[in-house]
Design an enzyme around this catalytic site. Structure first.
Site, mmCIF file in Angstrom:
data_model
loop_
_atom_site.group_PDB
_atom_site.id
_atom_site.type_symbol
_atom_site.label_atom_id
_atom_site.label_comp_id
_atom_site.label_asym_id
_atom_site.label_seq_id
_atom_site.Cartn_x
_atom_site.Cartn_y
_atom_site.Cartn_z
ATOM 1 N N GLY A 214 -20.111 -18.022 7.400
ATOM 2 C CA GLY A 214 -20.305 -16.972 6.410
ATOM 3 C C GLY A 214 -21.740 -16.489 6.432
ATOM 4 O O GLY A 214 -22.653 -17.260 6.752
ATOM 5 N N GLN B 72 -29.350 -12.345 4.038
ATOM 6 C CA GLN B 72 -29.846 -13.352 4.985
ATOM 7 C C GLN B 72 -30.413 -12.710 6.253
ATOM 8 O O GLN B 72 -31.102 -13.374 7.031
ATOM 9 C CB GLN B 72 -28.737 -14.356 5.334
ATOM 10 N N CYS C 101 -26.342 -24.032 4.957
ATOM 11 C CA CYS C 101 -26.681 -22.619 4.839
ATOM 12 C C CYS C 101 -27.547 -22.224 6.026
ATOM 13 O O CYS C 101 -28.480 -22.941 6.366
ATOM 14 C CB CYS C 101 -27.434 -22.395 3.535
ATOM 15 N N LEU C 102 -27.228 -21.091 6.639
ATOM 16 C CA LEU C 102 -28.007 -20.653 7.808
ATOM 17 C C LEU C 102 -29.459 -20.361 7.425
ATOM 18 O O LEU C 102 -30.331 -20.360 8.291
ATOM 19 C CB LEU C 102 -27.365 -19.411 8.440
ATOM 20 N N HIS D 271 -20.328 -19.497 -2.390
ATOM 21 C CA HIS D 271 -21.654 -19.694 -1.788
ATOM 22 C C HIS D 271 -22.258 -18.346 -1.383
ATOM 23 O O HIS D 271 -23.430 -18.068 -1.654
ATOM 24 C CB HIS D 271 -21.499 -20.622 -0.569
ATOM 25 N N GLU D 272 -21.440 -17.495 -0.742
ATOM 26 C CA GLU D 272 -21.964 -16.205 -0.255
ATOM 27 C C GLU D 272 -22.242 -15.230 -1.395
ATOM 28 O O GLU D 272 -23.236 -14.503 -1.359
ATOM 29 C CB GLU D 272 -20.992 -15.592 0.758
ATOM 30 N N HIS E 165 -25.521 -15.801 -2.851
ATOM 31 C CA HIS E 165 -26.626 -15.179 -2.106
ATOM 32 C C HIS E 165 -26.914 -13.768 -2.624
ATOM 33 O O HIS E 165 -28.065 -13.343 -2.690
ATOM 34 C CB HIS E 165 -26.274 -15.068 -0.614
HETATM 35 ZN ZN ZN Z 1 -25.971 -19.653 2.640
#
Ligand code: ZN
Length: 174
Positions: free
Chosen positions: A46, A51, A98-99, A140-141, A144
């Site tokens: 995701g 990001q 998380c990236l 989670h997304e 963000h």
């Molecule tokens: Zn994340």
């Protein structure tokens, strides 16, 4: 398509509240394409537009699992202006990563089921019930898009420790 750079903690842009998308333009489609390329390359399941430093309410996701032949057919999904409109009282725990916080994983407790409303790339509005990994990932997304990171759910001790670690790494890289 183009590979974009993923911003990482402690980049302050991760704390921005992303803006709603008023119209699905060719620019938004191009951004979604770039996000898929960046997400698959990372690799991740995701990605929120912020990001890659684009503060708009756009998420890409692919939760495809290998089929019985061991092959994985991509299942790319786009969520524009996604919103959680209902959450279960029942909670579930997943180990999240998380990236934007590479190589850090911790268990987070969230509602086990949620109902999500979102717009697709054709401008159509959908409502879906999500559970399991889908429920965790979409929560989670969407966090963000509101400047919230999964480490915000950890104890202050754990959160401070990981934030400090990434601040130090950023200083060393300067
Ligand atoms: Zn994340």
């Amino acid at each position: 398509m183009a590979l974009r750079e993923i911003i990482i903690l402690p980049d302050k842009q991760l704390r921005l509240v992303s803006k709603p998308i008023e119209k699905v333009t060719s620019e938004i489609r191009k951004l979604a394409d770039d996000m898929f390329e960046t997400m698959y390359d990372a690799p991740g399941i995701g990605l929120a537009a912020i990001q890659i430093a684009q503060p708009v309410r756009l998420i890409t996701m692919d939760l495809a699992k290998p089929n019985p032949d061991g092959e994985t057919k991509p299942e790319p999904r786009v969520f524009i202006n996604p919103a959680i409109i209902a959450s279960s009282d029942e909670l579930s725990v997943y180990e999240e990563g998380c990236l934007s916080i590479p190589e850090y994983y911790e268990e987070v407790e969230r509602p086990a089921k949620v109902r999500v409303r979102f717009t697709d790339l054709d401008g159509k509005v959908h409502e879906e019930d999500a559970e399991g990994l889908y429920a965790t990932c979409i929560q989670h997304e969407i966090d963000h898009l509101n400047g919230v990171l999964f480490v915000d759910y950890l104890s202050k001790l754990k959160r401070d420790r990981v934030i400090k670690k990434f601040e130090k790494a950023a200083k060393r890289a300067e």
